[in-house]
Design an enzyme around this catalytic site. Structure first.
Site, PDB file in Angstrom:
ATOM      1  N   GLY A   1      -7.276   2.178   4.347  1.00  0.00           N
ATOM      2  CA  GLY A   1      -7.555   1.037   3.471  1.00  0.00           C
ATOM      3  C   GLY A   1      -8.818   1.167   2.652  1.00  0.00           C
TER       4      GLY A   1
ATOM      5  N   GLU B   1      -7.838   7.084   8.714  1.00  0.00           N
ATOM      6  CA  GLU B   1      -6.540   7.317   8.067  1.00  0.00           C
ATOM      7  C   GLU B   1      -6.524   6.982   6.588  1.00  0.00           C
ATOM      8  OE1 GLU B   1      -3.827   4.884  10.334  1.00  0.00           O
ATOM      9  OE2 GLU B   1      -4.644   5.556  12.234  1.00  0.00           O
TER      10      GLU B   1
ATOM     11  N   GLY C   1      -5.483   7.129   2.799  1.00  0.00           N
ATOM     12  CA  GLY C   1      -4.388   7.647   1.970  1.00  0.00           C
ATOM     13  C   GLY C   1      -4.837   7.550   0.527  1.00  0.00           C
ATOM     14  N   ARG C   2      -4.950   6.285   0.066  1.00  0.00           N
ATOM     15  CA  ARG C   2      -5.381   5.985  -1.293  1.00  0.00           C
ATOM     16  C   ARG C   2      -6.680   6.703  -1.674  1.00  0.00           C
ATOM     17  NH1 ARG C   2      -4.310   1.042  -3.613  1.00  0.00           N
ATOM     18  NH2 ARG C   2      -3.755   0.312  -1.538  1.00  0.00           N
TER      19      ARG C   2
ATOM     20  N   ARG D   1       2.717  -0.470  -9.696  1.00  0.00           N
ATOM     21  CA  ARG D   1       1.614  -1.274  -9.158  1.00  0.00           C
ATOM     22  C   ARG D   1       1.164  -2.426 -10.078  1.00  0.00           C
ATOM     23  NH1 ARG D   1      -2.898   0.412  -8.189  1.00  0.00           N
ATOM     24  NH2 ARG D   1      -3.288  -0.791  -6.323  1.00  0.00           N
TER      25      ARG D   1
ATOM     26  N   TYR E   1       1.663  -5.771  -8.030  1.00  0.00           N
ATOM     27  CA  TYR E   1       0.447  -6.379  -7.465  1.00  0.00           C
ATOM     28  C   TYR E   1      -0.522  -6.876  -8.529  1.00  0.00           C
ATOM     29  CZ  TYR E   1       1.429  -2.939  -3.634  1.00  0.00           C
ATOM     30  OH  TYR E   1       1.965  -2.157  -2.656  1.00  0.00           O
TER      31      TYR E   1
ATOM     32  N   CYS F   1      13.277  -1.728 -19.381  1.00  0.00           N
ATOM     33  CA  CYS F   1      13.800  -2.985 -19.901  1.00  0.00           C
ATOM     34  C   CYS F   1      13.409  -4.151 -19.008  1.00  0.00           C
ATOM     35  CB  CYS F   1      15.313  -2.877 -20.082  1.00  0.00           C
ATOM     36  SG  CYS F   1      15.680  -1.714 -21.396  1.00  0.00           S
ATOM     37  N   GLU F   2      12.128  -4.427 -18.962  1.00  0.00           N
ATOM     38  CA  GLU F   2      11.544  -5.550 -18.228  1.00  0.00           C
ATOM     39  C   GLU F   2      10.313  -5.953 -19.019  1.00  0.00           C
ATOM     40  OE1 GLU F   2      12.252  -6.852 -15.022  1.00  0.00           O
ATOM     41  OE2 GLU F   2      13.959  -5.516 -14.700  1.00  0.00           O
TER      42      GLU F   2
ATOM     43  N   TYR G   1       0.205   5.722  -4.457  1.00  0.00           N
ATOM     44  CA  TYR G   1       1.165   4.613  -4.565  1.00  0.00           C
ATOM     45  C   TYR G   1       1.738   4.453  -5.968  1.00  0.00           C
ATOM     46  CZ  TYR G   1      -0.890   3.679  -0.039  1.00  0.00           C
ATOM     47  OH  TYR G   1      -1.328   3.819   1.248  1.00  0.00           O
TER      48      TYR G   1
HETATM   49  C1  LIG Z   1      -0.909   2.597   4.646  1.00  0.00           C
HETATM   50  C2  LIG Z   1      -1.596   2.988   5.887  1.00  0.00           C
HETATM   51  C3  LIG Z   1      -2.780   3.738   5.821  1.00  0.00           C
HETATM   52  C4  LIG Z   1      -3.409   4.175   4.521  1.00  0.00           C
HETATM   53  O1  LIG Z   1      -3.840   3.134   3.715  1.00  0.00           O
HETATM   54  P1  LIG Z   1      -4.672   3.517   2.419  1.00  0.00           P
HETATM   55  O2  LIG Z   1      -4.987   2.246   1.744  1.00  0.00           O
HETATM   56  O3  LIG Z   1      -3.815   4.371   1.566  1.00  0.00           O
HETATM   57  O4  LIG Z   1      -5.899   4.211   2.886  1.00  0.00           O
HETATM   58  C5  LIG Z   1      -3.368   4.123   7.003  1.00  0.00           C
HETATM   59  N1  LIG Z   1      -2.840   3.780   8.205  1.00  0.00           N
HETATM   60  C6  LIG Z   1      -1.705   3.066   8.304  1.00  0.00           C
HETATM   61  C7  LIG Z   1      -1.157   2.752   9.632  1.00  0.00           C
HETATM   62  C8  LIG Z   1      -1.049   2.637   7.159  1.00  0.00           C
HETATM   63  O5  LIG Z   1       0.074   1.937   7.250  1.00  0.00           O
END
Ligand SMILES: *Cc1c(COP(=O)(O)O)cnc(C)c1O
Length: 438
Positions: free
Chosen positions: A254, A296, A298-299, A336, A340, A367-368, A396
């Site tokens: 996150g 963890e 990702g983003r 996105r 969002y 077409c939106e 994402y």
């Molecule tokens: C989506 C997710 C992440 C990664 O979230 P990011 O915002 O991309 O860092 C990490 N752990 C779990 C369990 C998730 O579902």
């Protein structure tokens, strides 16, 4: 070389050359558009490496026993999996498909954590058969199911319990997960987390390694992490009398990134201080040994590394209202903004040294009416054929891409040292019909 406009939201290797073109990883974006076509996603290897190392070093300098996991759902393909595995990262997956991809990429599956609120029996059986390292169990249904599957396979499956600490991270309603009213996790508040720990410890074919939570995303504040870490560590301490030995602890992902110049995401060091500080204080006050810490992102790894590149087509001026600059991609490759209300910056890639004197709305070709990539973008003047770069697009966006309107999904290149490597080819018309049975 001119200075890079909106440099804060572009990959670390971004430059502007003497033709006024944006250059990433030593590759002129105008040349990339000519060679690979648009829409094109350009991933900068230097940024991927810098983000992974930045998080790794920030956390390990405070807690050496930290494991960095990349959350595949932000964006994954075989080439990226190999690259990130080469940096020493582990992985989070949320489906059998992501797990199969990592396996095909040759990633050791003992480095993989399986998340999700409704893993199917088939997905769990496959994961166990492939000897996945860890499963983050998210429901009583899954606990019983996985115990039975592991028993049938004759193994003891290492698991984490996903708890919900009822902490609001103040992000978008649709990307909040750690509150009481959520489909994710066992709530601590209701006693269900305690019952889950009890059942996991009692399960013959499960080995409970620790606790996981994930608050949502993107989280710009540090307090929700510190608060939730203390709450979950307190819970872990109480669970010791049930027999819980907290070997692993994960506060999820996150971590925020800058999508616009106005965004001020905390640096990795600030997240590390908040999380490791809270973890160490809790361990000391409860007299618990410090566990392996899992983080963890990702983003925060894929997001800043990716730039979307589009070609301008029709320009429609609605007098006194706005100017619509339409590009050859849109909600099919980046949902996105429509989903969002996500906000992005834009730069004219073939005129990056020109001042941004125009205010336009960058619309997609779908077409939106909601298919708008950037509202009121401040950019240099454009005409048909101009190239628009939208930075911070690595996470994402391609991961959620669809074939809506039967526009094929974009090609993706990885750039480094003046070399562009195609890591996903553009989806063709034939690709889009390949599953149709006549
Ligand atoms: C989506 C997710 C992440 C990664 O979230 P990011 O915002 O991309 O860092 C990490 N752990 C779990 C369990 C998730 O579902």
């Amino acid at each position: 070389m001119t200075t890079v406009p909106k440099a804060k939201v572009f990959p670390v290797s971004t430059q502007v050359n003497d033709r006024g073109h944006l250059v990433i990883g030593g590759c002129d974006l105008v040349d990339l558009a000519a060679e690979f076509g648009t829409p094109l996603y350009v991933f900068d290897e230097a940024t991927l490496r810098a983000q992974a190392e930045g998080f790794g070093e920030a956390f390990r300098s405070l807690h050496a026993d930290t494991t960095l996991l990349y959350a595949c759902k932000a964006f994954i393909n075989v080439a990226l999996a190999r690259l990130l595995a080469g940096y020493g990262l582990g992985f989070d997956v949320v489906s059998g498909g992501e797990l199969a991809l990592l396996r095909a990429a040759g990633v050791p599956l003992d480095r993989v954590y399986f998340h999700g609120n409704n893993k199917t029996p088939e997905e769990l059986a496959q994961a166990v058969e492939w000897r996945i390292g860890h499963v983050a169990v998210d429901s009583f249904h899954e606990l019983a199911l996985l115990d039975e599957i592991a028993g049938r396979a004759g193994i003891v499956q290492p698991v984490m319990i996903r708890v919900s600490p009822s902490t609001d991270p103040h992000t978008h309603r649709l990307t909040t997960t750690g509150v009481l009213d959520s489909k994710f996790g066992f709530p601590i508040e209701t006693g269900q987390a305690k019952e889950a720990v009890r059942q996991a410890l009692a399960a013959k074919n499960l080995d409970l390694e620790g606790l996981h939570f994930h608050l949502g995303s993107p989280i710009f504040e540090l307090e929700p992490y510190a608060e939730a870490v203390e709450l979950v560590m307190g819970f872990a301490s109480e669970m010791r009398e049930q027999g819980l030995e907290l070997r692993q602890f994960s506060p999820g992902g996150g971590y925020a990134i800058a999508y616009t110049e106005a965004d001020e995401p905390p640096p990795p060091s600030a997240y590390a201080e908040a999380i490791v500080g809270a973890m160490k204080r809790s361990c000391a006050s409860h007299g618990m040994p410090e566990p392996t810490l899992l983080i963890e992102p990702g983003r925060a790894i894929a997001g800043p590394a990716g730039v979307a590149l589009y070609t301008v087509g029709a320009i429609k001026d609605v007098p006194g209202v706005r100017t619509y600059v339409s590009v050859d991609g849109g909600m099919g490759d980046n949902i996105r903004p429509a989903l969002y209300g996500a906000v992005y910056e834009a730069v004219v890639a073939n005129a990056a040294s020109e001042p941004a004197t125009e205010t336009v709305t960058i619309a997609g070709k779908y077409c939106e009416s909601g298919d708008v990539l950037v509202h009121d973008a401040r950019i240099a003047p454009v005409e048909a054929g101009s190239l628009i770069a939208i930075p911070a697009s690595g996470a994402y966006a391609p991961a959620m891409a669809s074939t809506y309107n039967l526009n094929g999904r974009p090609a993706i290149v990885l750039v480094e040292g003046g070399r562009a490597t195609l890591i996903r080819r553009r989806e063709s018309y034939a690709d889009m019909m390949a599953q149709d049975v006549v």
